[in-house]
Design a protein around this motif. Structure first.
Motif, short mmCIF file in Angstrom:
data_model
loop_
_atom_site.label_atom_id
_atom_site.label_comp_id
_atom_site.label_asym_id
_atom_site.label_seq_id
_atom_site.Cartn_x
_atom_site.Cartn_y
_atom_site.Cartn_z
N LEU A 3 0.87 -1.17 0.00
CA LEU A 3 0.00 0.00 0.00
C LEU A 3 0.91 1.23 0.00
N ARG A 4 0.49 2.30 -0.65
CA ARG A 4 1.30 3.52 -0.72
C ARG A 4 0.46 4.67 -0.23
N HIS A 37 -5.19 6.47 17.12
CA HIS A 37 -3.79 6.90 17.06
C HIS A 37 -3.67 8.33 16.51
N TRP A 38 -2.55 8.95 16.80
CA TRP A 38 -2.24 10.32 16.38
C TRP A 38 -1.19 10.28 15.28
N THR A 39 -1.48 10.94 14.15
CA THR A 39 -0.53 11.01 13.04
C THR A 39 -0.70 12.34 12.31
N PRO A 40 0.28 12.70 11.48
CA PRO A 40 0.06 13.82 10.56
C PRO A 40 -0.99 13.40 9.52
N PRO A 41 -1.57 14.37 8.81
CA PRO A 41 -2.52 14.00 7.75
C PRO A 41 -1.80 13.20 6.65
N LYS A 42 -2.44 12.11 6.24
CA LYS A 42 -1.87 11.28 5.18
C LYS A 42 -2.98 10.41 4.60
N GLY A 43 -2.72 9.84 3.42
CA GLY A 43 -3.70 8.95 2.83
C GLY A 43 -3.14 8.26 1.60
N HIS A 44 -3.95 7.37 1.05
CA HIS A 44 -3.52 6.54 -0.07
C HIS A 44 -3.49 7.30 -1.39
N VAL A 45 -2.51 6.94 -2.19
CA VAL A 45 -2.33 7.53 -3.52
C VAL A 45 -3.43 7.00 -4.43
N PRO A 88 2.25 -5.02 3.63
CA PRO A 88 3.33 -4.03 3.59
C PRO A 88 2.78 -2.65 3.19
N LYS A 89 3.32 -1.63 3.82
CA LYS A 89 2.85 -0.27 3.55
C LYS A 89 4.05 0.67 3.45
N THR A 90 3.98 1.60 2.52
CA THR A 90 4.98 2.65 2.36
C THR A 90 4.28 3.98 2.58
N VAL A 91 4.84 4.82 3.44
CA VAL A 91 4.31 6.16 3.66
C VAL A 91 5.44 7.16 3.43
N ILE A 92 5.16 8.17 2.62
CA ILE A 92 6.14 9.21 2.32
C ILE A 92 5.65 10.51 2.94
N TYR A 93 6.56 11.18 3.66
CA TYR A 93 6.23 12.44 4.32
C TYR A 93 7.15 13.56 3.83
N TRP A 94 6.57 14.74 3.71
CA TRP A 94 7.30 15.98 3.48
C TRP A 94 7.02 16.90 4.66
#
Length: 147
Positions: A3-4, A37-45, A88-94
Motif C-alpha cells: 500500500l502507498r 492513534h495520532w498522526t500527521p494528515p496522510k492517505g492513499h495515492v 506491507p505499507k509505504t508512507v512518504i512524508y514531506w
C-alpha cells in the motif's frame, strides 16, 4: 504489492518571548476509529496522482488546510516502510509550514481531535517508533536550516 500513502508533517513556528528563540509545533490528528492513534494528515495515492499531490489532497481533506496555505520545505522527504493490517505499507512524508500561525484546522469525520505539539509531546502521542523518528528528523532538519 505494498500500500502507498503520502502525507505532510505540518508545523508552525513561534517566537518565545525573552528567549529570542523559535519553537516548532507539529500538527497531529487523532483518528476516529481503531486505536485512536495520532498522526500527521496522510492517505492513499489515487491512480494518476503524484505522491506530493496526494499529500496535499489528504491534508485538505483531513485537516481543511489548502496547498496555498502551506510552504513545502525543500530538501526533506522521508519514506517509511512497515506492515499495517498484515500488509506491507509505504508512507512518504514531506515537511510543510503553515503560512498563518493561526490557520484554521477543520477535521474530516476520519479524525476526532487535533493538537499542535512541541517535539517531545508529539513523540509521546505518536505511538509508532517510525513516526517518532520522522518527527525527530524533521525537527532536527528545521533546526539545522533555520534562518
Amino acid at each position: 504489492m505494498a500500500l502507498r500513502a503520502c502525507g505532510l508533517i505540518i508545523f508552525r513556528r513561534h517566537l518565545i518571548p525573552k528567549m529570542d528563540n523559535t519553537a516548532v509545533e507539529f500538527l497531529l490528528l487523532q483518528a476516529s476509529d481503531g486505536i485512536h492513534h495520532w498522526t500527521p494528515p496522510k492517505g492513499h495515492v489515487e491512480p494518476g496522482e503524484s505522491d506530493l499531490d496526494t499529500a496535499l489532497r489528504e491534508t485538505q481533506e483531513e485537516a481543511g488546510i489548502e496547498a496555498g496555505q502551506l510552504t513545502i520545505i525543500e530538501g526533506f522527504r522521508r519514506e517509511l516502510n512497515y506492515v499495517a493490517w498484515e500488509k506491507p505499507k509505504t508512507v512518504i512524508y514531506w515537511l510543510a509550514e503553515v503560512k498563518d500561525y493561526d490557520v484554521e484546522v477543520r477535521l474530516s469525520p476520519e479524525h476526532q481531535a487535533y493538537r499542535w505539539l512541541g517535539l517531545d509531546e508529539a513523540c509521546q502521542l505518536a505511538q509508532f517508533k517510525d513516526l517518532k523518528a520522522v518527527l525527530q528528523e524533521g525537527h532536527q532538519f528545521l533546526c539545522s536550516t533555520a534562518p
